[in-house]
Scaffold this motif. Structure first.
Motif, short mmCIF file in Angstrom:
data_model
loop_
_atom_site.label_atom_id
_atom_site.label_comp_id
_atom_site.label_asym_id
_atom_site.label_seq_id
_atom_site.Cartn_x
_atom_site.Cartn_y
_atom_site.Cartn_z
N GLN A 355 47.75 49.46 34.14
CA GLN A 355 46.37 49.64 33.70
C GLN A 355 46.25 49.62 32.18
OE1 GLN A 355 43.78 49.45 35.73
NE2 GLN A 355 45.33 49.09 37.30
N TYR A 356 47.19 50.27 31.50
CA TYR A 356 47.17 50.27 30.03
C TYR A 356 47.38 48.86 29.49
CZ TYR A 356 47.32 55.40 29.64
OH TYR A 356 47.03 56.74 29.69
N LYS A 359 44.30 46.87 29.86
CA LYS A 359 43.32 47.30 28.87
C LYS A 359 43.55 46.58 27.53
CE LYS A 359 42.64 51.74 28.26
NZ LYS A 359 42.83 53.14 27.80
N ARG A 362 42.44 43.02 27.30
CA ARG A 362 41.00 42.73 27.25
C ARG A 362 40.49 42.52 25.83
NH1 ARG A 362 40.35 47.38 30.91
NH2 ARG A 362 40.63 46.62 33.04
N GLU A 415 38.21 52.76 26.51
CA GLU A 415 38.11 51.66 27.44
C GLU A 415 37.47 50.45 26.76
OE1 GLU A 415 39.04 49.44 30.19
OE2 GLU A 415 39.46 51.56 30.58
N ASP A 418 34.58 45.32 29.69
CA ASP A 418 34.93 44.04 30.32
C ASP A 418 34.19 42.91 29.60
OD1 ASP A 418 35.35 41.85 32.03
OD2 ASP A 418 35.61 43.21 33.73
#
Length: 437
Positions: A355-356, A359, A362, A415, A418
């Motif tokens: 997940q990191y 991130k 992105r 975060e 997106d």
């Protein structure tokens, strides 16, 4: 007396065969270029002329029989010198009538090297498969009371993260430059101080079947990484890049860009290490509107106790900067807090590595200061590890990037929006957006 020998060879290797002016001879090139053959031929010719003991090395001893030993056996037969050179299969060895000999060893059995004396020539075949520690160990075994010493190394180029590239060309981490590999590709042979460089491809082997060359050419369509290595004989990034948007800029440009950000998010993250692993502390800044990540400061060291590291990082006590650190080291975090550091544990959970990483991917751009050589070394060429079926493992990499872990921790509660816009965002582009601080 050395027997009279006539042998047709590839023209690109003629000069190499009789050039013994440099201690190191580094031959790199594509598949089927005949580099290994000409090293083997050069070795036989030298040992016919002078009484020497040569050592041929591969990472695994058992691979010699079907490669280097078989090749030398073929050369002895082709030259018609079976009466002066004997090939022994157990243990593998070539013995010459003048007292010369060629021994074969593998670095998977390093204890076998300790009993060998007076080695004046070493050939490391497929040297990219040997560890850098193994290479340095072999340098210590290369010694003779009177004869000049030589080490010949042959390899297909792999990734630029391999020690062969870092040692013989450039090491961004150590800011060490020897030779631009593009220069070698153009000039084909280059001499730098005590090293003779030689580059070759399938075109240099006039005895290679055209059907084999065609096979190499076809790689371009379905395996560009292997095409680069096998056909072109070029170093490069070996695999799929984790961060293709990573770029390096001058430190002054990075600082100036950060200063232009409206309310930049500044963070610091730390990964702990000691003997094998590194302590890595990263300062970074985020341009939330542009989705740019800037990396502008690093600390990277190992082998130091916590109190020594605390002294190195005392500026963080004075600045009262918050450091998000590896949650797997609560005792270390507690120690730093006692010393006055504003340090807390980053949030870790099942699947957090993946997940990191997603991130960080992105961000539209990851811009790193050239004052952060270790970050550049680890992230610029970072590639995914593949499983036995060739599928990429999205949370595993070819190296252990400590600077990436530090970035993970620094951004654990941030975060990246997106990058895909929703339909409502496209219709109402001016709607108010909440700023994440």
């Amino acid at each position: 007396m050395t027997p009279l020998i006539e042998k047709e060879v590839n023209p690109h290797f003629e000069h190499f065969l009789f050039d013994w002016n440099q201690k190191f001879q580094f031959l790199v090139g594509g598949y089927g270029s005949s580099k290994s053959y000409h090293i083997a031929l050069k070795l036989v010719l030298k040992l016919l002329e002078e009484k020497r003991t040569a050592l041929v090395i591969r990472e695994v001893y058992d691979t010699h029989r079907e490669s280097t030993f078989s090749l030398l056996q073929e050369i002895v037969s082709d030259l018609g010198i079976d009466h002066v050179v004997k090939c022994r299969s157990s243990p593998l060895a070539l013995t010459f009538r003048n007292g010369s000999s060629i021994l074969f060893k593998g670095l998977d059995k390093p204890e076998k090297l300790k009993s060998i004396n007076n080695i004046s020539i070493i050939w490391i075949e497929e040297c990219s498969e040997v560890s850098y520690e193994g290479f340095k160990e072999l340098l210590g075994r290369l010694r003779h009371p009177s004869l000049p010493l030589y080490m010949m190394l042959s390899t297909n180029p792999v990734g630029q993260d391999n020690w062969t590239y870092r040692h013989f060309f450039r090491d961004e981490q150590l800011k060490r430059f020897v030779l631009d590999d593009e220069t070698l590709y153009k000039k084909r042979t280059v001499v730098i101080k005590d090293t003779y460089y030689h580059h070759s491809t399938a075109e240099d082997n006039l005895f290679l079947p055209k059907s084999y060359v065609k096979q190499l050419d076809e790689l371009k369509e379905y395996d560009p990484d292997l095409y680069r290595i096998a056909r072109k004989g070029y170093f490069g990034i070996n695999g799929t890049k984790v961060f293709p948007q990573f770029e390096v800029r001058s430190h002054s440009d990075v600082i100036e860009a950060i200063q232009q950000i409206d309310r930049p998010l500044k963070r610091a993250g730390m990964d702990f290490g000691f003997v094998e692993s590194y302590n890595a502390l990263i300062r970074l800044a985020v341009d939330h509107e542009k989705k740019y990540l800037y990396i502008y400061w690093e600390y990277y060291d190992r082998g130091k106790t916590d109190d020594e590291t605390a002294i190195d990082l005392k500026e963080f006590i004075e600045s009262k900067e918050l450091i998000k650190a590896d949650a797997a080291e609560p005792k270390t975090i507690h120690y730093f807090r006692q010393r006055g550091f504003q340090m807390v544990a980053a949030h870790k959970f099942q699947g957090s590595r993946l997940q990191y990483t997603k991130k960080i991917k992105r961000f539209k751009k990851i811009i790193c200061s050239d004052a952060c050589p270790y970050t550049i070394y680890e992230l610029q060429s970072l590639t995914y590890k593949a499983d036995k079926d060739g599928r990429l493992e999205e949370d595993e990499f070819q190296i252990d990037p400590h600077t990436l872990s530090a970035i993970w921790y620094a951004l654990d509660d941030y975060e990246v929006t997106d990058l895909k816009q929703t339909a409502s965002e496209r219709v109402r582009p001016n709607r108010e957006r909440r700023s994440i601080q």
